[in-house]
Design a protein around this motif. Structure first.
Motif, PDB file in Angstrom:
ATOM      1  N   PRO A 140      -1.917   7.331  -7.111  1.00 20.38           N
ATOM      2  CA  PRO A 140      -0.945   8.392  -6.801  1.00 20.38           C
ATOM      3  C   PRO A 140       0.181   8.570  -7.809  1.00 20.38           C
ATOM      4  N   SER A 141       0.209   7.787  -8.866  1.00 16.38           N
ATOM      5  CA  SER A 141       1.161   8.031  -9.949  1.00 16.38           C
ATOM      6  C   SER A 141       0.620   9.043 -10.956  1.00 16.38           C
ATOM      7  N   PHE A 142      -0.629   9.457 -10.777  1.00 17.52           N
ATOM      8  CA  PHE A 142      -1.279  10.385 -11.696  1.00 17.52           C
ATOM      9  C   PHE A 142      -1.527  11.716 -10.981  1.00 17.52           C
ATOM     10  N   GLY A 143      -0.987  12.798 -11.584  1.00 23.63           N
ATOM     11  CA  GLY A 143      -1.051  14.106 -10.945  1.00 23.63           C
ATOM     12  C   GLY A 143      -2.456  14.571 -10.637  1.00 23.63           C
ATOM     13  N   VAL A 174       0.221  12.861   1.634  1.00 25.56           N
ATOM     14  CA  VAL A 174      -0.274  12.840   0.254  1.00 25.56           C
ATOM     15  C   VAL A 174      -0.495  11.403  -0.220  1.00 25.56           C
ATOM     16  N   TYR A 175       0.444  10.511   0.110  1.00 23.88           N
ATOM     17  CA  TYR A 175       0.343   9.136  -0.380  1.00 23.88           C
ATOM     18  C   TYR A 175      -0.547   8.249   0.486  1.00 23.88           C
ATOM     19  N   ILE A 221       5.723   1.459  -6.461  1.00 19.66           N
ATOM     20  CA  ILE A 221       5.671   2.423  -5.373  1.00 19.66           C
ATOM     21  C   ILE A 221       6.623   3.579  -5.659  1.00 19.66           C
ATOM     22  N   ILE A 222       6.102   4.805  -5.555  1.00 17.04           N
ATOM     23  CA  ILE A 222       6.956   5.998  -5.635  1.00 17.04           C
ATOM     24  C   ILE A 222       7.501   6.264  -4.240  1.00 17.04           C
ATOM     25  N   TYR A 248       4.478  -9.833  -6.825  1.00 11.86           N
ATOM     26  CA  TYR A 248       5.625  -9.072  -7.321  1.00 11.86           C
ATOM     27  C   TYR A 248       5.374  -7.562  -7.250  1.00 11.86           C
ATOM     28  N   ILE A 249       6.168  -6.864  -6.449  1.00 14.26           N
ATOM     29  CA  ILE A 249       6.171  -5.400  -6.474  1.00 14.26           C
ATOM     30  C   ILE A 249       7.106  -5.002  -7.609  1.00 14.26           C
ATOM     31  N   ASN A 250       6.557  -4.359  -8.605  1.00 16.92           N
ATOM     32  CA  ASN A 250       7.287  -4.159  -9.866  1.00 16.92           C
ATOM     33  C   ASN A 250       8.399  -3.137  -9.779  1.00 16.92           C
ATOM     34  N   ASP A 251       8.257  -2.146  -8.898  1.00  9.24           N
ATOM     35  CA  ASP A 251       9.265  -1.084  -8.839  1.00  9.24           C
ATOM     36  C   ASP A 251       9.140  -0.328  -7.519  1.00  9.24           C
TER      37      ASP A 251
END
Length: 627
Positions: free
Chosen positions: A36-39, A274-275, A303-304, A350-353
């Motif tokens: 989901p980080s890619f359009g 969507v996610y 995660i966004i 580790y969740i990076n962001d």
């Protein structure tokens, strides 16, 4: 037939799903990464969730028609995107040199997509299937939808919709638009009549059927008149509002580009949906032999949490693409995604962001944005926080606490996207303290971008004082926590308004705080930003006042060198800049000096003396031995 797998990339994949024909084929410049980080992944999965049959052609060979034809002709339309980045930004550095790596390609290999990929792919499709509808989307199409300045050719180019000969352009985050377009096409409506959807652009030859629109200077006007370019941009900038924005029309010779008002951002429920779609959360298995796709490493365990940004920095295209109204996902949606991340075989705890365009924005700047729209004459955070700005980190803090408690999660980091002036505007220090205690991995990256208030004003960034107060509080909190953590500032050279004087001011600041950046970024004029408009026109389109632009290679090199003045390779450039500005006081041996006097000749003299002395000693030794 439901298959939990990647979408088809070949006829064999279609047979596995018992499909003879596809409804939509997505052609894209990136490798196929179903995350989901890619359009491309979001759009294709959205269409799949509506029951449409979707296939993917990733990075087709553009030198023949074989790849474009490999999935056959779609029943409804081709969808075309250059990928997550503008293809020219993807290919070239700010100095217009080819990049040596493409993170969105298998193995990081370059050369797997053409320059101006959107246009090239559309031309291929038109050759292969003359009458099949083509719909553009993604960053490249979105930011080039009007006549725009193209840094790489150093000229104004026409709308990409005209140059590509496509039928429709989706701008912004396109899930809502593509859903409505797909349903219209499926119901038998010809694409030439799909002209009513917010967040889309189309071409007409007459204006008789349009109403309540605003005309902006034509392509022919903005191509040769920089004031007209600035005027056109100002109107685009002001009408980028889903509540109050008007339809815009820009003439291109005997045709008209029409932009419908922006689409409303998705609701929380829609965003959650969507996610929640069945992404494989990785690159396609066919890339394994190349070592995978490098871009996934940065986002696979991130995660966004929201979209949109009311920070509105001048050099950022977010306001023109995602918009200024912030929408966030629910805690439940984010926690469900975090659980999926913990199940990944590569997950190490580790969740990076956890964030978005701006990590610590979780809601609209103020409630009136939903009903009355955005303010045209002022910003939410600049030059000072608006009195109506809702400053509250409680929801974000609660979310982070929930994520920290998940089984198998050791740490939850926030690596980027924090708006430090928003943190400073919060009178409650609870978030700041927990940020330092739990969510910094030793280094916290923030983006002051510059120190000169004159430059910061044009950037739309807070004054120097705000950043210095943030740094001071960060250090104070970490001292109380007995933690050794550091701030890593993102810095930019050669932004519009930046002079050698302001670059020296930044260098002096770096010296005073004992920070020597390993990397700095030259300002990169990309389509769709306010700063790029300033760069091209030498005007601030909001005021039409002149703006100083550092354009010569020498000055840009000097400004960049000043930010890394300790690097010996930059010595000559730094010295030249200091002399030009009459700042020889910074050349010397004092604590405030940036560089030492040029003693290379002295070094040579010392070396020569040393050699001569060694020879003398050697001769004496020889004489002594003979005796």
């Amino acid at each position: 037939m439901i298959i939990n797998d990647y979408l088809p990339i070949s006829k064999e994949d279609m047979k596995k799903r018992q499909w003879d024909e596809l409804d939509f084929i997505l052609v894209m410049g990136d490798a196929y990464v179903d995350h989901p980080s890619f359009g491309g992944a979001i759009i294709s999965r959205t269409l799949e969730s509506l029951g449409f049959k979707v296939g993917v052609i990733a990075q087709p060979n553009w030198k023949n028609l074989n790849d474009i034809r490999k999935l056959g002709q779609p029943r409804l339309a081709f969808l075309v995107t250059a990928g997550n980045l503008d293809s020219m930004v993807n290919h070239y550095t700010v100095s217009k040199r080819p990049r040596d790596k493409d993170s969105f390609s298998p193995g990081g290999k370059t050369g797997l997509r053409p320059d101006r990929a959107t246009i090239v792919y559309c031309n291929l499709i038109r050759q292969a299937y003359k009458k099949t509808p083509i719909i553009l989307g993604g960053v490249e199409a979105s930011l080039r939808r009007f006549a725009h300045y193209d840094y790489w050719s150093d000229k104004v180019r026409r709308s990409i919709l005209i140059d590509s000969n496509a039928d429709l352009l989706v701008y912004g985050m396109g899930e809502g638009q593509i859903t409505e377009i797909a349903n219209n096409l499926n119901n038998g409506l010809d694409i030439q009549y799909i002209r009513h959807i917010p967040g889309t652009c189309f071409i007409v030859e007459e204006l008789e059927e349009l109403y309540d629109y605003k005309a902006i200077p034509s392509f022919e006007e903005v191509e040769y008149n920089r004031k007209d370019f600035a005027k056109a941009f100002k109107i685009q900038y002001e009408e980028q509002d889903p509540v109050t924005g008007k339809m815009l029309v820009q003439k291109h010779k005997n045709r008209f580009l029409v932009q419908n008002p922006p689409a409303m951002p998705l609701s929380r429920v829609q965003l959650d949906r969507v996610y929640s779609l069945p992404y494989q959360r990785n690159y396609h298995s066919s890339y394994e032999k190349y070592g995978g796709v490098p871009a996934i490493s940065e986002v696979k365990h991130s995660i966004i949490s929201e979209r949109g940004c009311f920070g509105n920095c001048s050099f950022c295209s977010l306001a023109f693409h995602q918009g200024r109204i912030v929408r966030s996902r629910s805690h439940e949606s984010i926690i469900n995604e975090a659980r999926k991340i913990t199940e990944d075989k590569d997950f190490k705890g580790y969740i990076n962001d956890v964030g978005g365009p701006t990590a610590n924005f979780r809601h609209a700047a103020c409630e009136k944005q939903y009903t009355k729209g955005l303010c045209k004459d002022k910003q939410c955070l600049f030059p000072n926080p608006c009195k109506n700005l809702k400053v509250d980190h409680k929801d974000y803090l609660e979310l982070l606490r929930k994520l920290r408690k998940l089984p198998d999660v050791k740490k939850v980091f926030i690596r980027s996207g924090l708006r430090y002036d928003y943190i400073m505007a919060d009178k409650n220090e609870e978030f700041f303290k927990e940020l330092c205690k739990h969510h910094v991995s030793g280094q916290l990256k923030v983006a002051p971008e510059h120190i000169s208030n004159e430059v910061l004003k044009l950037m739309g960034k807070p004054k120097r004082k705000v950043y210095e107060e943030f740094v001071s509080k960060f250090e104070k909190i970490n001292k109380e926590l007995n933690k050794e953590q550091y701030i890593i500032p993102y810095l930019m050279s050669s932004h519009p308004g930046s002079t050698l004087k302001s670059a020296i001011e930044l260098a002096e600041y770096l010296r005073s705080v004992n920070h020597y950046p390993e990397q700095v970024q030259d300002f990169y004029p990309t389509p769709g930003t306010l700063s790029t408009c300033m760069y091209y026109t030498t005007l601030d389109p909001r005021t039409m006042k002149p703006v100083y632009i550092p354009k010569s290679k020498l000055e840009k090199a000097m400004q960049r060198a000043l930010l890394q003045y300790k690097n010996p390779r930059n010595y000559d450039l730094v010295k030249r800049a200091l002399i030009l500005e009459g700042r020889e006081d910074l050349i010397g041996y004092g604590p405030k000096c940036l560089i030492r006097p040029d003693n290379r000749q002295n070094k040579k003299n010392k070396q020569n003396r040393s050699i001569r002395n060694k020879r003398k000693v050697s001769k004496k030794n020889k004489v002594f031995k003979k005796k």
